[in-house]
Design an enzyme around this catalytic site. Sequence first.
Site, PDB file in Angstrom:
ATOM      1  N   LYS A 189      68.652  30.853  -8.282  1.00 31.43           N
ATOM      2  CA  LYS A 189      68.206  29.415  -8.934  1.00 31.43           C
ATOM      3  C   LYS A 189      67.696  29.161 -10.105  1.00 31.43           C
ATOM      4  O   LYS A 189      67.134  27.947  -9.581  1.00 31.43           O
ATOM      5  CB  LYS A 189      66.614  30.256  -7.816  1.00 31.43           C
ATOM      6  CG  LYS A 189      65.599  31.084  -8.425  1.00 31.43           C
ATOM      7  CD  LYS A 189      64.806  30.736  -9.687  1.00 31.43           C
ATOM      8  CE  LYS A 189      64.291  31.612 -10.457  1.00 31.43           C
ATOM      9  NZ  LYS A 189      63.318  31.909 -11.431  1.00 31.43           N
ATOM     10  N   THR A 211      61.077  26.744 -10.005  1.00 30.05           N
ATOM     11  CA  THR A 211      61.696  26.418 -10.677  1.00 30.05           C
ATOM     12  C   THR A 211      62.166  24.552 -11.482  1.00 30.05           C
ATOM     13  O   THR A 211      62.962  24.802 -12.028  1.00 30.05           O
ATOM     14  CB  THR A 211      63.067  27.933 -11.129  1.00 30.05           C
ATOM     15  OG1 THR A 211      62.420  28.506 -10.545  1.00 30.05           O
ATOM     16  CG2 THR A 211      63.885  27.582 -12.561  1.00 30.05           C
TER      17      THR A 211
END
Length: 332
Positions: free
Chosen positions: A191, A248
């Site tokens: 990620k 994120t």
Amino acid sequence: MRCSVLGAGSWGTALASNLAGKGYTVTAWDKDAGVLEDITRNHRNERYLPGAVLPPTLHAHAEVAKALEGAELVVLAVPSHAIRPVAIEAKRHVHAGVPIVCVAKGIELETLMTMSEVLEDVLPVPLHPYLAVLSGPSFAKEVAKGLPTAVTVAARWERVAKQVQDAFHSKSFRPYTSGDVVGCEIGGCVKNVVAIAAGISDGFGFGANALAALVTRGLAEISRLAVRKGANPLTLAGLAGLGDLVLTCSSDLSRNRTVGRGLAAGKTIEAIQQELGQVAEGVRNARSAHELAKRLHVDMPITDMVFRVLYEGVTPRDGVTQLMTRETKPEM
């Protein structure tokens, strides 16, 4: 409970503060003597968590052996590239039966091992059943402020996952348990790479459509890699997968997204990292995830684009163009 946290960066300090806030005696270790002195003298960590006041039951020690003395819970919170050397130093001072929680998110570049695989490679076999990982959508700054946060604790032994869950659970920090260690690890690592792509997109002003596409297709390639490594695909729909990815890719607090925005602005990666003053794991992870995908024959075009921008001199704009003009194919 006596807890040891190895690594007093922003995330390690936030987790140490959470544990100490429950009344546990917590000792932090770090290679940065100035950080340890700040924690000891001022109950602060102004380098990594400016403004946060740390509980008086949080202490610090410059020797790993002393920091681990009497520990009933060990948290490894150093950056992913430091997990192996720190684990080698720590292994003589940790006893079987003590949960060891790794919160670093990465794939070791030299071996392409996940962090739990690195720990199993280094630590004595009697310690292996007590390994756990903690991952999920959790910025250190918000955890340190006591803002509501939910994460996943994964361990191969359910009893260990439950022990770690109970240790961390507070009115503002809610861990869920899982038996899918590799799914949590791959989700937490890759990620960061997708977040760099999201930062590039936002830096160019590509808008909400592009961000939604990156999150969705990023999740698809993360899931492909994780499943190839033996993960349960449902894990990637949870906190350690989709939850962490959305956070994120969308927040200004994300260091990896900040890296992408800097690249879009024409800055060098060296200048960006110097401005950050902290590790952005996605920069290193882009290389290791790219190499692991090649080894396992997994198609990961977003990761590939970020890798080529960071390491092969492709400009961010050209990288986006190449990503969008690939041969078309079915979605599923």
